[in-house]
Design a protein around this motif. Structure first.
Motif, PDB file in Angstrom:
ATOM      1  N   GLY A  18       0.798  -1.211   0.000  1.00 48.73           N
ATOM      2  CA  GLY A  18       0.000   0.000   0.000  1.00 48.73           C
ATOM      3  C   GLY A  18       0.837   1.270   0.000  1.00 48.73           C
ATOM      4  N   PRO A  19       0.203   2.416   0.274  1.00 46.20           N
ATOM      5  CA  PRO A  19       0.927   3.695   0.262  1.00 46.20           C
ATOM      6  C   PRO A  19       2.039   3.773   1.305  1.00 46.20           C
ATOM      7  CG  PRO A  19      -1.315   3.966   1.109  1.00 46.20           C
ATOM      8  CD  PRO A  19      -1.246   2.602   0.511  1.00 46.20           C
ATOM      9  N   LEU A  20       1.844   3.158   2.459  1.00 41.77           N
ATOM     10  CA  LEU A  20       2.908   3.163   3.465  1.00 41.77           C
ATOM     11  C   LEU A  20       4.079   2.302   3.011  1.00 41.77           C
ATOM     12  CD1 LEU A  20       0.861   2.918   6.801  1.00 41.77           C
ATOM     13  CD2 LEU A  20       1.972   4.946   5.834  1.00 41.77           C
ATOM     14  N   GLY A  21       3.777   1.212   2.308  1.00 47.70           N
ATOM     15  CA  GLY A  21       4.834   0.385   1.756  1.00 47.70           C
ATOM     16  C   GLY A  21       5.642   1.130   0.716  1.00 47.70           C
ATOM     17  N   ALA A  22       4.967   2.001  -0.057  1.00 49.03           N
ATOM     18  CA  ALA A  22       5.668   2.811  -1.050  1.00 49.03           C
ATOM     19  C   ALA A  22       6.640   3.769  -0.368  1.00 49.03           C
ATOM     20  CB  ALA A  22       4.662   3.582  -1.898  1.00 49.03           C
ATOM     21  N   ILE A  23       6.223   4.351   0.757  1.00 47.76           N
ATOM     22  CA  ILE A  23       7.112   5.235   1.525  1.00 47.76           C
ATOM     23  C   ILE A  23       8.306   4.439   2.038  1.00 47.76           C
ATOM     24  CG2 ILE A  23       7.321   6.652   3.611  1.00 47.76           C
ATOM     25  CD1 ILE A  23       5.659   7.963   1.442  1.00 47.76           C
ATOM     26  N   PHE A  24       8.017   3.286   2.616  1.00 45.86           N
ATOM     27  CA  PHE A  24       9.078   2.463   3.186  1.00 45.86           C
ATOM     28  C   PHE A  24      10.069   2.033   2.111  1.00 45.86           C
ATOM     29  CE2 PHE A  24      10.508  -1.767   4.903  1.00 45.86           C
ATOM     30  CZ  PHE A  24      11.219  -1.257   5.976  1.00 45.86           C
ATOM     31  N   PHE A  57       3.080   1.009  12.385  1.00 44.07           N
ATOM     32  CA  PHE A  57       2.810   2.172  13.229  1.00 44.07           C
ATOM     33  C   PHE A  57       3.891   3.231  13.035  1.00 44.07           C
ATOM     34  CE2 PHE A  57       2.541   4.922  16.823  1.00 44.07           C
ATOM     35  CZ  PHE A  57       1.240   4.856  17.291  1.00 44.07           C
ATOM     36  N   PHE A  58       5.148   2.822  13.047  1.00 40.09           N
ATOM     37  CA  PHE A  58       6.273   3.752  12.941  1.00 40.09           C
ATOM     38  C   PHE A  58       6.228   4.499  11.612  1.00 40.09           C
ATOM     39  CE2 PHE A  58      10.615   5.209  12.558  1.00 40.09           C
ATOM     40  CZ  PHE A  58      11.053   5.399  13.864  1.00 40.09           C
ATOM     41  N   VAL A  59       6.052   3.760  10.517  1.00 40.31           N
ATOM     42  CA  VAL A  59       6.020   4.392   9.196  1.00 40.31           C
ATOM     43  C   VAL A  59       4.797   5.294   9.067  1.00 40.31           C
ATOM     44  CG1 VAL A  59       5.905   3.978   6.704  1.00 40.31           C
ATOM     45  CG2 VAL A  59       7.297   2.491   8.150  1.00 40.31           C
ATOM     46  N   ALA A  60       3.651   4.842   9.565  1.00 41.24           N
ATOM     47  CA  ALA A  60       2.432   5.648   9.482  1.00 41.24           C
ATOM     48  C   ALA A  60       2.565   6.939  10.281  1.00 41.24           C
ATOM     49  CB  ALA A  60       1.232   4.839   9.988  1.00 41.24           C
ATOM     50  N   ALA A  61       3.135   6.848  11.469  1.00 44.60           N
ATOM     51  CA  ALA A  61       3.248   8.034  12.326  1.00 44.60           C
ATOM     52  C   ALA A  61       4.037   9.138  11.636  1.00 44.60           C
ATOM     53  CB  ALA A  61       3.896   7.657  13.657  1.00 44.60           C
ATOM     54  N   PHE A  62       5.209   8.824  11.127  1.00 47.59           N
ATOM     55  CA  PHE A  62       6.046   9.873  10.553  1.00 47.59           C
ATOM     56  C   PHE A  62       5.603  10.259   9.147  1.00 47.59           C
ATOM     57  CE2 PHE A  62       8.706   8.260  14.003  1.00 47.59           C
ATOM     58  CZ  PHE A  62       8.949   9.454  14.659  1.00 47.59           C
ATOM     59  N   SER A  63       4.889   9.372   8.455  1.00 47.50           N
ATOM     60  CA  SER A  63       4.316   9.736   7.160  1.00 47.50           C
ATOM     61  C   SER A  63       3.140  10.698   7.364  1.00 47.50           C
ATOM     62  CB  SER A  63       3.851   8.488   6.411  1.00 47.50           C
ATOM     63  OG  SER A  63       4.934   7.633   6.116  1.00 47.50           O
ATOM     64  N   ALA A 111       6.194  12.484  -1.307  1.00 52.62           N
ATOM     65  CA  ALA A 111       5.503  11.320  -1.861  1.00 52.62           C
ATOM     66  C   ALA A 111       4.106  11.700  -2.353  1.00 52.62           C
ATOM     67  CB  ALA A 111       5.402  10.223  -0.808  1.00 52.62           C
ATOM     68  N   PRO A 112       3.593  11.008  -3.356  1.00 50.40           N
ATOM     69  CA  PRO A 112       2.244  11.308  -3.860  1.00 50.40           C
ATOM     70  C   PRO A 112       1.124  10.862  -2.921  1.00 50.40           C
ATOM     71  CG  PRO A 112       3.173   9.417  -5.010  1.00 50.40           C
ATOM     72  CD  PRO A 112       4.275   9.976  -4.152  1.00 50.40           C
ATOM     73  N   GLY A 113       1.408   9.925  -2.030  1.00 52.24           N
ATOM     74  CA  GLY A 113       0.383   9.467  -1.095  1.00 52.24           C
ATOM     75  C   GLY A 113      -0.124  10.607  -0.228  1.00 52.24           C
ATOM     76  N   THR A 114      -1.406  10.568   0.113  1.00 57.01           N
ATOM     77  CA  THR A 114      -2.017  11.624   0.921  1.00 57.01           C
ATOM     78  C   THR A 114      -2.134  11.212   2.385  1.00 57.01           C
ATOM     79  OG1 THR A 114      -4.290  10.821   0.645  1.00 57.01           O
ATOM     80  CG2 THR A 114      -3.397  12.280  -1.085  1.00 57.01           C
ATOM     81  N   PHE A 115      -2.435  12.182   3.221  1.00 53.17           N
ATOM     82  CA  PHE A 115      -2.680  11.917   4.642  1.00 53.17           C
ATOM     83  C   PHE A 115      -3.788  10.879   4.791  1.00 53.17           C
ATOM     84  CE2 PHE A 115      -4.942  12.643   8.599  1.00 53.17           C
ATOM     85  CZ  PHE A 115      -3.929  12.818   9.533  1.00 53.17           C
ATOM     86  N   ASP A 116      -4.858  11.049   4.036  1.00 52.99           N
ATOM     87  CA  ASP A 116      -5.979  10.107   4.136  1.00 52.99           C
ATOM     88  C   ASP A 116      -5.574   8.705   3.687  1.00 52.99           C
ATOM     89  OD1 ASP A 116      -7.497  12.168   5.072  1.00 52.99           O
ATOM     90  OD2 ASP A 116      -8.945  12.169   3.421  1.00 52.99           O
ATOM     91  N   ASP A 117      -4.719   8.615   2.662  1.00 56.42           N
ATOM     92  CA  ASP A 117      -4.231   7.300   2.225  1.00 56.42           C
ATOM     93  C   ASP A 117      -3.543   6.578   3.379  1.00 56.42           C
ATOM     94  OD1 ASP A 117      -5.091   7.693  -0.387  1.00 56.42           O
ATOM     95  OD2 ASP A 117      -3.152   8.496  -1.056  1.00 56.42           O
ATOM     96  N   PHE A 118      -2.672   7.302   4.065  1.00 51.02           N
ATOM     97  CA  PHE A 118      -1.929   6.710   5.181  1.00 51.02           C
ATOM     98  C   PHE A 118      -2.866   6.363   6.333  1.00 51.02           C
ATOM     99  CE2 PHE A 118       1.628   9.735   3.637  1.00 51.02           C
ATOM    100  CZ  PHE A 118       1.984   8.846   2.633  1.00 51.02           C
ATOM    101  N   ALA A 119      -3.831   7.260   6.602  1.00 50.42           N
ATOM    102  CA  ALA A 119      -4.770   7.026   7.698  1.00 50.42           C
ATOM    103  C   ALA A 119      -5.632   5.798   7.432  1.00 50.42           C
ATOM    104  CB  ALA A 119      -5.649   8.265   7.911  1.00 50.42           C
ATOM    105  N   HIS A 120      -6.077   5.612   6.180  1.00 53.43           N
ATOM    106  CA  HIS A 120      -6.891   4.443   5.840  1.00 53.43           C
ATOM    107  C   HIS A 120      -6.089   3.148   6.050  1.00 53.43           C
ATOM    108  CE1 HIS A 120     -10.742   5.866   4.391  1.00 53.43           C
ATOM    109  NE2 HIS A 120     -10.152   6.825   3.678  1.00 53.43           N
ATOM    110  N   GLN A 121      -4.825   3.153   5.622  1.00 50.08           N
ATOM    111  CA  GLN A 121      -4.033   1.931   5.790  1.00 50.08           C
ATOM    112  C   GLN A 121      -3.751   1.661   7.260  1.00 50.08           C
ATOM    113  OE1 GLN A 121      -0.555   1.689   3.303  1.00 50.08           O
ATOM    114  NE2 GLN A 121       0.049  -0.317   4.091  1.00 50.08           N
ATOM    115  N   PHE A 122      -3.502   2.717   8.014  1.00 50.90           N
ATOM    116  CA  PHE A 122      -3.306   2.552   9.464  1.00 50.90           C
ATOM    117  C   PHE A 122      -4.565   1.962  10.093  1.00 50.90           C
ATOM    118  CE2 PHE A 122      -3.657   4.042  13.826  1.00 50.90           C
ATOM    119  CZ  PHE A 122      -2.418   3.718  14.350  1.00 50.90           C
TER     120      PHE A 122
END
Length: 251
Positions: A18-24, A57-63, A111-122
């Motif tokens: 997902g979007p958090l994986g793209a950040i990672f 959690f760690f990736v989501a928090a700082f993203s 990154a192109p991912g949005t706050f909502d993208d990260f929040a949904h995956q979290f």
């Protein structure tokens, strides 16, 4: 060793997706195995379920924090200072953990991912763990007000997370009031009201103590690097209870 040690040590056998994986992946050069079976010769180590939770959690928090400070279209030096202060004062990250956090934060800014993208995956990961959702919202609030005030655009993003998490609006207002100087702050910490009975206040206190014991929420997937934050929350609950006991004469 934990997920952090496995990451720094080389490669890990788990991809968030997902979007958090793209950040990672962007932050660490895809230095992980997203698929098949791992063998001893590969040198890769598969993460346990709890380590997967911690990593997410760690990736989501700082993203999410990156998108929060970027909500007005730019990132000011004061906002960067607030993030660095959070890492230093509230989390007391080790140099190793801090480097990982900064890498994730900087990657998420562009990154192109949005706050909502990260929040949904979290939410998908922690939808059945309300304490973890509350910790995330608390973190967002704490950083948002750390520069002296919370802007409307910052609060709108946090309220978006509240909606995505199906989080109680009443509980959100209580969390928010912890960062505003009011006479009811101690009650907000416990999740109750000044007009509640002594018995109700006691029940709220016991529930908060049970929910926020650092060992208990760590077992649910809170990263070790956030243990300090959980410990501070636990002390806040104890201090609020002591304040209310003294005011009410509760023995």
């Amino acid at each position: 060793m934990g997920w952090m040690g496995k990451l720094v040590g080389g490669t890990i056998g788990f991809a968030i997706g997902g979007p958090l994986g793209a950040i990672f992946g962007a932050a660490f050069g895809h230095a992980f195995d997203s698929g098949a079976e791992l063998d001893e010769k590969s040198g890769r180590q598969r993460l346990s379920t709890n380590e997967q939770h911690q990593l997410t959690f760690f990736v989501a928090a700082f993203s999410m924090l990156a998108k929060l400070v970027q909500t007005d279209g730019k990132v000011s030096p004061e906002e960067i200072d607030s993030i660095e202060g959070f890492m230093e004062r509230d989390l007391r990250l080790t140099p190793q953990s801090r480097n990982v956090a900064v890498n994730i934060f900087r990657t998420a800014l562009n990154a192109p991912g949005t706050f909502d993208d990260f929040a949904h995956q979290f939410h998908n990961r922690f939808h059945n763990q309300p304490q973890m959702q509350e910790v995330m919202i608390d973190i967002l609030l704490r950083v948002a007000v750390s520069d002296g005030s919370m802007t409307t655009s910052e609060e709108n993003l946090i309220l978006s997370a509240v909606k995505i998490f199906n989080f109680s609006q009443v509980r959100y207002e209580q969390l928010k009031s912890q960062y505003v100087q009011t006479a009811d702050k101690a009650y907000a910490v416990l999740g109750c009201h000044p007009d509640d009975s002594d018995d109700q206040v006691k029940r709220c206190y016991r529930q908060r103590v049970q929910e926020y014991h650092p060992d208990k929420i760590a077992a649910k997937g809170l990263p070790d690097e956030f243990t300090r934050f959980a410990q501070d929350k636990f002390r806040e609950i104890q201090d609020a209870w002591d304040q209310i006991k003294a005011a009410r004469g509760i023995k």
